[in-house]
Design an enzyme around this catalytic site. Structure first.
Site, short mmCIF file in Angstrom:
data_model
loop_
_atom_site.label_atom_id
_atom_site.label_comp_id
_atom_site.label_asym_id
_atom_site.label_seq_id
_atom_site.Cartn_x
_atom_site.Cartn_y
_atom_site.Cartn_z
N LYS A 13 -52.51 140.62 -27.53
CA LYS A 13 -52.05 139.34 -28.11
C LYS A 13 -53.23 138.53 -28.63
CE LYS A 13 -49.98 137.74 -24.37
NZ LYS A 13 -50.28 138.80 -23.38
N ARG A 88 -43.98 132.26 -20.56
CA ARG A 88 -44.18 133.42 -19.68
C ARG A 88 -42.94 133.68 -18.82
NH1 ARG A 88 -49.75 134.18 -20.28
NH2 ARG A 88 -50.75 135.36 -18.69
N ARG A 127 -62.09 145.12 -20.63
CA ARG A 127 -62.15 143.97 -21.54
C ARG A 127 -63.37 143.08 -21.29
NH1 ARG A 127 -56.82 140.39 -22.20
NH2 ARG A 127 -57.15 139.76 -20.05
N ARG A 160 -63.69 138.60 -17.57
CA ARG A 160 -62.88 137.53 -16.98
C ARG A 160 -62.73 137.74 -15.49
NH1 ARG A 160 -57.46 136.72 -20.47
NH2 ARG A 160 -56.67 136.59 -18.34
N ARG A 171 -50.75 140.82 -12.04
CA ARG A 171 -50.38 140.23 -13.34
C ARG A 171 -49.37 141.12 -14.08
NH1 ARG A 171 -56.01 140.02 -15.64
NH2 ARG A 171 -55.11 139.23 -17.56
P1 AMP Z 1 -53.87 134.96 -19.95
O1 AMP Z 1 -55.21 134.64 -20.50
O2 AMP Z 1 -52.75 134.65 -20.91
O3 AMP Z 1 -53.77 136.36 -19.42
O4 AMP Z 1 -53.65 133.98 -18.70
C1 AMP Z 1 -54.52 134.01 -17.59
C2 AMP Z 1 -53.85 133.34 -16.39
O5 AMP Z 1 -53.57 131.97 -16.72
C3 AMP Z 1 -52.52 133.93 -15.98
O6 AMP Z 1 -52.66 135.04 -15.11
C4 AMP Z 1 -51.87 132.74 -15.28
O7 AMP Z 1 -52.43 132.53 -14.00
C5 AMP Z 1 -52.32 131.58 -16.17
N1 AMP Z 1 -51.37 131.33 -17.28
C6 AMP Z 1 -51.60 131.49 -18.62
N2 AMP Z 1 -50.52 131.16 -19.34
C7 AMP Z 1 -49.57 130.80 -18.44
C8 AMP Z 1 -48.23 130.37 -18.55
N3 AMP Z 1 -47.61 130.24 -19.74
N4 AMP Z 1 -47.56 130.07 -17.41
C9 AMP Z 1 -48.14 130.18 -16.21
N5 AMP Z 1 -49.39 130.59 -16.03
C10 AMP Z 1 -50.11 130.91 -17.12
#
Ligand code: AMP
Length: 215
Positions: A13, A88, A127, A160, A171
């Site tokens: 994404k 999400r 990554r 990360r 996740r």
């Molecule tokens: P990402 O970078 O999108 O993989 O997000 C990293 C982390 O941020 C996720 O594992 C969640 O802990 C939190 N996070 C990101 N977007 C959301 C969302 N829309 N709702 C809840 N938690 C989120």
């Protein structure tokens, strides 16, 4: 265009959103990036979000709704945006509707980047982000030239905190349980487009642009 990117962690994404942003100027709005910035800045919101992020759980719906509602009213989003990592779950998809109505906008498309689970694991463990440019790279898939370019220009390849195996497994489970139902949600809304997110980044991008009727 107003686009939602669906897809598991590691489905590409962020990579594809960055490409659309570079070519078409639509800002990539990533709740993950916004939350990581809040954690790094040590804000109250960041402190509230950090434990969930560290374990790979979702941050509460009210925290992310506040972040997204504020971000979407910024000027650069007036002509379109790409939502990367939001919504999400079904609650967040429902929360988004009044936010969009308030700013007089509606979604044009929800794009699912479809990737097999075994590929996701390798993508996530490999990554890295270039500390200098923010470019997303992968120690298994990026070319040696791309990886060297970051380091030779004084950057570091940063991993990360939540890209470790235990957190990744959580996740991916959360994606299956909470986020996958959004595929049906957006299909019913008539805006779902599916792009196979495996193989060459440029080839996926070509498919993505075709699905969005962009050229
Ligand atoms: P990402 O970078 O999108 O993989 O997000 C990293 C982390 O941020 C996720 O594992 C969640 O802990 C939190 N996070 C990101 N977007 C959301 C969302 N829309 N709702 C809840 N938690 C989120």
């Amino acid at each position: 265009m107003r686009i939602v990117f669906l897809g598991a962690p590691g489905s590409g994404k962020g990579t594809q959103a960055q490409k659309l942003m570079a070519d078409f100027g639509m800002p990539q709005v990533s709740t993950g990036d916004l939350l990581r910035a809040a954690v790094a800045a040590g804000t109250e919101l960041g402190q509230r979000a950090q434990a969930a992020m560290d374990s790979g759980d979702l941050v509460t719906d009210d925290i992310v709704l506040g972040i997204i509602a504020e971000r979407l009213t910024e000027e650069d989003c007036a002509n379109g945006f790409i939502l990367d990592g939001y919504p999400r779950n079904i609650q967040q998809a429902e929360d988004l509707q009044p936010v969009l109505a308030d700013i007089g906008q509606q979604l044009d498309a929800a794009v699912l980047l479809d990737v097999e689970m075994d590929i996701l694991m390798q993508r996530l463990t490999g990554r890295r982000t270039c500390s200098k440019t923010g470019k997303l790279l992968n120690i298994y898939f990026s070319s040696k030239e791309e990886l060297d370019e970051c380091v030779n220009n004084g950057g570091e390849l940063i991993q990360r905190a939540d890209d470790n195996e235990e957190t990744i497994a959580n996740r991916l489970n959360i994606y299956r349980e909470q986020t996958e139902p959004l595929i049906g949600f957006y299909q019913e809304a008539g805006v779902l487009k599916t792009v196979v997110g495996e193989g060459d980044i440029e080839a996926i991008y070509t498919q993505l642009k075709a699905a969005l009727e962009l050229s």
